[in-house]
Design an enzyme around this catalytic site. Structure first.
Site, PDB file in Angstrom:
ATOM      1  N   ARG A 208      -6.428   6.340  -1.164  1.00 28.67           N
ATOM      2  CA  ARG A 208      -7.813   5.622  -0.908  1.00 28.67           C
ATOM      3  C   ARG A 208      -8.719   6.548  -1.311  1.00 28.67           C
ATOM      4  NH1 ARG A 208      -4.982   4.836   3.792  1.00 28.67           N
ATOM      5  NH2 ARG A 208      -4.221   2.638   4.338  1.00 28.67           N
ATOM      6  N   LYS A 234      -5.538   6.796   7.702  1.00 24.90           N
ATOM      7  CA  LYS A 234      -6.266   6.263   8.875  1.00 24.90           C
ATOM      8  C   LYS A 234      -5.673   6.437  10.128  1.00 24.90           C
ATOM      9  CE  LYS A 234      -7.296   1.757   6.542  1.00 24.90           C
ATOM     10  NZ  LYS A 234      -7.006   0.392   6.481  1.00 24.90           N
ATOM     11  N   HIS A 303     -11.050   0.760  -5.446  1.00 24.55           N
ATOM     12  CA  HIS A 303      -9.936   0.126  -4.647  1.00 24.55           C
ATOM     13  C   HIS A 303      -8.939  -0.538  -5.528  1.00 24.55           C
ATOM     14  CE1 HIS A 303      -8.176  -0.219  -0.494  1.00 24.55           C
ATOM     15  NE2 HIS A 303      -8.010  -1.298  -0.822  1.00 24.55           N
ATOM     16  N   ARG A 306      -6.022   1.505  -6.559  1.00 17.46           N
ATOM     17  CA  ARG A 306      -4.866   1.285  -5.604  1.00 17.46           C
ATOM     18  C   ARG A 306      -4.037   0.283  -5.685  1.00 17.46           C
ATOM     19  NH1 ARG A 306      -3.541   3.770  -0.080  1.00 17.46           N
ATOM     20  NH2 ARG A 306      -3.164   2.125   1.339  1.00 17.46           N
ATOM     21  N   HIS A 329       0.731   2.605   4.622  1.00 18.09           N
ATOM     22  CA  HIS A 329       0.652   1.498   5.447  1.00 18.09           C
ATOM     23  C   HIS A 329       1.198   1.350   6.889  1.00 18.09           C
ATOM     24  CE1 HIS A 329      -0.338  -1.264   1.417  1.00 18.09           C
ATOM     25  NE2 HIS A 329      -1.446  -0.580   2.193  1.00 18.09           N
ATOM     26  N   TYR A 338       2.724  -6.906  -2.447  1.00 18.42           N
ATOM     27  CA  TYR A 338       2.929  -6.392  -4.071  1.00 18.42           C
ATOM     28  C   TYR A 338       4.236  -6.979  -4.417  1.00 18.42           C
ATOM     29  CZ  TYR A 338      -1.003  -3.493  -2.772  1.00 18.42           C
ATOM     30  OH  TYR A 338      -2.140  -3.005  -2.514  1.00 18.42           O
TER      31      TYR A 338
END
Length: 354
Positions: A208, A234, A303, A306, A329, A338
């Protein structure tokens, strides 16, 4: 009164402004028959009318209203607080970069352990919020930007409409973009080395923008033919990504030589004063390189790099777990988007009938 969608060169403040306007409208429209202290609601409206400086203020204002008896406001504020944290972490430059896929990723991450009723509240809040912006934004020419968010199919809540796919570059466009990075006429030699290194790190690893901007010198180590990069994702969750040394060695060495001696928090990327770069700046550089090389996508922000990395990774590996681990993720369902770009599987469908 209508406002420009991005009235400041600052994504977090733009997002906070629209949340403030949205909550203000909700305070004026929710049923108030249970309100015990109307002065508290008036005080809250005044605070919102004159503007707030941070998301915590919005949370406190809504708590004040809830304690006064306006129970319904809590349905909206909790999802918005989480949404603010999620979107500001992604490193977006403009509200126009927010799309359906990004919001579904948010819902998948933040509602996976919640009840169906709460999931529906989150979905309703997003629909109401972006529908409100659709109606209230207007530029100098009198035109409005419409998100047209539907969220008809996500998680366990199914509808008639399928997912919208994110913008991404195919393999040929990625090569053009990489060549464009090397040939782009940056104004100064030091900025060129820094910006080339930054964009290559993102496109080659899929990290990110915020993760790239938070990298410290100690996070990057050379291991033979590869650089190992320790990333904090995150929730401060660590992961390691790799990049071939030959892809960034020259730019990395050049930037380290140019980099100021005193840098905030020992960050890899900084401006001339040693301060952290903004996410908006990175997205502007990405868009400039894309347009200079004739690559036009619905979403031109950083973004999108990515998404391009993740799409190519799945196409070449056919390994969804690898995509999940590479992108950091929390949920495999977030990575599943994807699989929709798997052309080989689509080609197999053409063999059913001769």
């Amino acid at each position: 009164m209508r406002y420009p969608l991005d009235f400041k060169d600052d994504f977090p403040n733009n997002l906070l402004f629209w949340m403030e306007r949205f909550i203000y409208s909700k305070l004026n429209s929710l049923s108030n028959h249970q309100v015990r202290d109307k002065k508290e609601i008036v005080n809250a409206l005044n605070k919102l009318r004159y503007g707030i400086a941070e998301i915590k203020e919005l949370q406190e204002i809504c708590k004040q209203c809830r304690n006064a008896g306006l129970i319904g406001i809590n349905t909206y504020v909790q999802p918005l607080i989480k949404l603010y944290e999620h979107l500001t972490y992604l490193g977006l430059a403009s509200l126009k970069e927010v799309d359906e896929e990004m919001l579904k990723e948010f819902l998948t991450i933040y509602t996976s352990a919640l009840s169906d009723a709460t999931k529906k509240n989150y979905r309703m809040t997003l629909l109401n919020f972006f529908g409100f912006i659709d109606k209230q934004n207007e530029d100098d020419e009198g035109s409005s930007y419409n998100f047209r968010i539907e969220l008809k199919n996500w998680g366990g809540l199914r509808g008639k409409s399928g997912q919208k796919l994110p913008s991404y570059m195919n393999e040929n466009e990625v090569h053009r973009f990489l060549n464009g990075i090397n040939s782009f006429p940056f104004k100064h030699e030091d900025l060129g080395a820094r910006n080339r290194l930054l964009l290559k790190l993102i496109i080659y690893t899929g990290i990110r923008v915020s993760e790239a901007l938070n990298l410290k010198i100690k996070d990057i180590t050379l291991d033979g033919e590869f650089f190992l990069i320790q990333v904090r994702g995150k929730g401060n969750k660590p992961r390691v990504v790799m990049i071939k040394a030959k892809n960034i060695s020259c730019d990395f060495s050049a930037w380290i030589n140019f980099r100021p001696t005193e840098v905030q928090d020992e960050l890899v990327f900084c401006n001339h004063k040693g301060k952290k770069l903004t996410q908006a700046y990175v997205s502007r550089i990405v868009e400039q390189v894309l347009l200079t090389n004739g690559i036009r996508k619905e979403k031109n922000g950083a973004h999108m790099l990515r998404h391009s990395f993740a799409t190519l990774l799945y196409q070449k590996s056919q390994d969804l777990v690898l995509v999940q681990e590479a992108l950091g993720h929390a949920n495999l369902n977030t990575s599943r988007i994807y699989t929709h770009f798997d052309k080989q599987k689509l080609k197999n469908t053409t063999e059913i009938m001769n």
